[in-house]
Design an enzyme around this catalytic site. Structure first.
Site, PDB file in Angstrom:
ATOM      1  CD  GLU A   1      21.171  34.587  28.356  1.00  0.00           C
ATOM      2  OE1 GLU A   1      21.904  35.048  27.922  1.00  0.00           O
ATOM      3  OE2 GLU A   1      20.054  33.838  27.481  1.00  0.00           O
TER       4      GLU A   1
ATOM      5  CG  ASP B   1      17.600  32.358  25.490  1.00  0.00           C
ATOM      6  OD1 ASP B   1      19.422  32.238  25.030  1.00  0.00           O
ATOM      7  OD2 ASP B   1      17.262  32.090  24.215  1.00  0.00           O
TER       8      ASP B   1
END
Length: 735
Positions: free
Chosen positions: A387, A350
């Site tokens: 990401e 993330d």
């Protein structure tokens, strides 16, 4: 030497990080905590009634505090009280009144009492210490006994062979009728045979779990009577989230997680974790002090130049400081633990850009974090998916992670949404995205393609809502993106209109067919294959409710999508040309004995029986594109028609394939002929449709003879013939 702006004076990393955490040994347990700037550390051994016995720890030269306590067994609750100077002006917020979680705890139990004294500061000032004891209001670390790792998967497949399925541990089975009620929403529920059977039937070979490292809710979310459902608010980087265990939280979560991984591996499914190392659940300095801030505020977190405030590039209040060698070591130790002890096969990071910022907060693609992963004998063997952005300066790093990484491709997501709703002109970029986005990546496996994910509309909602409907989130429908690139097919929300519903099903089928036939790595959001809806909520992070849970009772109404998904994944697995490991460049296929075939490994067809040329690529009204891929053994032809009307296309010459058979399509039953269809046959592509055709190649001659002067072989078109703007695999780069 003056430290970089916003950072505390340099400290050394632990000499041997294996001593950190709680380690059971003969006769007791050794505890270790890295707190180099602390002046004293107490180990708090906590009883079930929250009474405590505190034990002083001794400091080693590398800043590691240690103590061995005899008689300790598995299940013992504990925490730390860390002493030091309260000096927020210099990044020090030591407060021994706050009981802290062990950063290396392998299990965490209990939760946060948000009305308790969980802040390190007073209500009147963020910079004045609060001396009230937090022990009865915070989670506790748990001593866990070593146990055998899960069974490894028989074969970790190359990334280009993966079909990733992004799912939430709780929401996927919370309403599953075949899972026993007491197992629903747990690791054991996710590993239940009926669940794994569904995954294998639809062709999932890689499951990516939304955050399962121990997390907490943000105070502002709890204040609205909600909770953090997605889990992007980590408290313990080594601990599986306790609430997902079906039987207990004193170490049982470790066992049950391992059993789940074993079940997936036995089914041939790899397990990836969505991990959140970019920030923690403590938020900014005004938030709760539960672990890291109390151990060393300016050590674990990036701070602004005045050292008083958090430097936030995540939008979550704090940013973990991987420029600090000791913090980077913790992240690497955590990753290694999840691979070696918990059996996982890779990670999705993330807001990954935060992890590669240097001591000055600048992005560094040669960061020690990336270097360490590449050099590590364990971590270099698993999958790493970025990401590829955060919210800080130069945080958008799509296409810059190199060949060792894969990364989410938001260019693909945005374009494909626009393509199927008719918001683009022409097909140039379509070719680029279908081919694995060579304008961004080194090879197709670097590119994780997706149409939707946990964040945003589901596929069903993409074709049902033009606007977000987030009122249940308690923010007046102001949260969540307004740029959804969705089309409601003529009516906002659910309807009984059969024509609209048929179109919606068709569009969902188109999305999935495009995704699964694209070069790169397809990622399917859980439940899209059975029509999952969030009722128009595009930011359901706080909805631990039927809004987010998969509604399995609805699956029967979307069996057409489920069956097509299974067919598409089987085709992808059967045809290597649909999942190339390297980009194709319109090269001629040569048979094993050196005979020229006249076929290309990649060609784009206009529908007229010929290949696309310059004028075709620059035709903004064009709605149809054919993609031909082949190797020595196979040929596959896929047509994409986003137009609202059927269109006639002519199949290519026999050298491309003698006949063609429709293997799958996204239209209604009977809209395409069964075949086989001869070369150069003209067929009608239905409106808004993807059609995948399998070829029947001319067999290679047993005794090939080189062509004589009188024999002409039609060559694949050259770059010049295709047009000066044609960049082969990536026509969009010509713009």
């Amino acid at each position: 030497m003056v430290p970089p702006a916003g950072q505390s004076p340099a400290v050394t990393a632990p000499t041997d990080s294996s001593v950190l955490g709680a380690t059971l040994m003969d006769g007791g347990c050794r505890f270790g905590l890295w707190a180099p700037r602390a002046t004293a550390v107490e180990l708090a051994l906590v009883n079930t009634d929250r009474s405590q016995m505190n034990v002083d720890m001794a400091k080693a030269p590398d800043g590691v505090w240690m103590v061995f306590v005899p008689g300790i067994t598995a299940g013992q609750l504990y925490g730390y009280r860390v002493h030091g100077k309260w000096d927020p002006d210099h990044g020090m917020r030591f407060n021994p009144a706050k009981l802290l979680i062990d950063p290396y705890a392998r299990a965490i139990t209990a939760g946060v009492d948000y009305s308790g004294p969980i802040l390190d500061h007073t209500d009147r000032s963020n910079y004045a210490a609060d001396t009230r004891d937090s022990a009865r209001s915070v989670p506790l670390s748990v001593v866990v006994a070593d146990s055998a790792p899960p069974e490894p998967i028989a074969r970790r497949r190359p990334i280009d062979e993966c079909v990733i399925y992004e799912t939430h541990v709780k929401g996927y089975t919370r309403q599953h009728p075949s899972v026993p009620e007491h197992l629903r929403g747990t690791y054991a529920g996710l590993a239940y045979p009926a669940v794994i059977e569904h995954l294998t039937e639809v062709g999932v070979n890689t499951i990516e779990l939304l955050p399962i490292q121990q997390f907490v809710s943000e105070p502002f979310v709890v204040g609205k009577g909600l909770k953090n459902y997605w889990g992007y608010n980590t408290l313990g980087f080594f601990a599986p989230h306790a609430a997902y265990c079906s039987v207990g939280t004193l170490g049982d979560q470790v066992r049950e997680f391992k059993e789940m991984v074993t079940a997936f591996h036995r089914a041939g499914i790899e397990v990836l974790l969505d991990v959140v190392y970019n920030h923690t659940g403590e938020g900014g300095h005004e938030g709760p002090t539960l672990s890291f801030r109390g151990i060393d505020h300016s050590g674990y977190y990036r701070l602004t130049n005045d050292l008083r405030n958090d430097y936030d590039v995540t939008g979550c209040g704090n940013s973990v400081n991987t420029a600090n060698p000791g913090v980077l070591q913790m992240v690497l130790d955590s990753l290694r633990y999840w691979v070696t002890e918990m059996g996982v096969d890779g990670f999705r990071y993330d807001l990954a850009t935060t992890l590669i910022r240097d001591a000055d907060h600048s992005v560094d693609q040669h960061h020690p974090f990336k270097q360490a992963l590449r050099a590590d004998p364990v971590l270099s063997q698993v999958k790493h998916i970025a990401e590829p952005w955060d919210l800080g300066p130069y945080g958008y790093q799509v296409g810059r992670w190199g060949e060792d990484w894969s990364a989410w491709n938001d260019h693909y997501r945005d374009y494909m949404r626009d393509f199927w709703r008719g918001a683009v002109g022409g097909v140039q970029e379509l070719a680029t995205r279908l081919s694995g986005s060579a304008d961004l990546h080194v090879k197709p496996g670097n590119c994780v393609n997706f149409i939707d994910a946990h964040d945003g509309f589901t596929l069903r909602d993409l074709v049902t809502y033009d606007m977000k409907h987030n009122k249940d989130n308690g923010e007046g429908n102001h949260d969540g993106s307004n740029e959804n690139r969705s089309w409601n097919c003529g009516w906002e929300g659910e309807t009984d209109d059969p024509a609209i519903n048929a179109l919606r099903h068709r569009q969902v089928r188109n999305f999935l067919a495009t995704l699964i036939t694209s070069a790169g790595v397809p990622m399917i959001a859980a439940g899209d294959e059975i029509g999952r809806t969030q009722q128009g909520n595009n930011n359901a992070y706080c909805q631990d409710s039927p809004i987010s849970w998969v509604d399995w009772e609805e699956a029967g109404n979307w069996s057409d999508v489920t069956e097509l998904t299974a067919t598409l994944t089987r085709l992808r697995a059967a045809h290597p040309t649909l999942r190339p490991a390297n980009f194709r460049h319109h090269n001629e296929i040569v048979s094993a004995d050196g005979t020229r075939t006249g076929r290309a490994d990649l060609a784009w067809l206009s529908g007229s029986g010929a290949q696309m040329v310059t004028d075709d690529w620059h035709d903004g009204s064009r709605a149809v594109l054919g993609r031909y891929t082949s190797d020595r053994d196979e040929a596959v032809l896929t047509w994409y028609n986003r137009g609202a009307d059927p269109v006639e296309v002519t199949l290519p010459q026999a050298r491309w394939s003698r006949t063609w058979t429709v293997a799958a399509h996204t239209g209604e039953p009977g809209e395409m002929p069964d075949g086989p269809l001869d070369a150069e046959t003209t067929i009608t592509l239905p409106q808004r449709c993807v059609v995948i055709m399998e070829g029947d190649l001319i067999p290679e001659p047993e005794n090939p003879v080189a062509p004589g002067p009188e024999e002409e072989i039609e060559e694949p078109l050259t770059s010049a013939e295709l047009g000066p703007d044609w960049a082969q695999v990536s026509p969009v780069t010509a713009e």
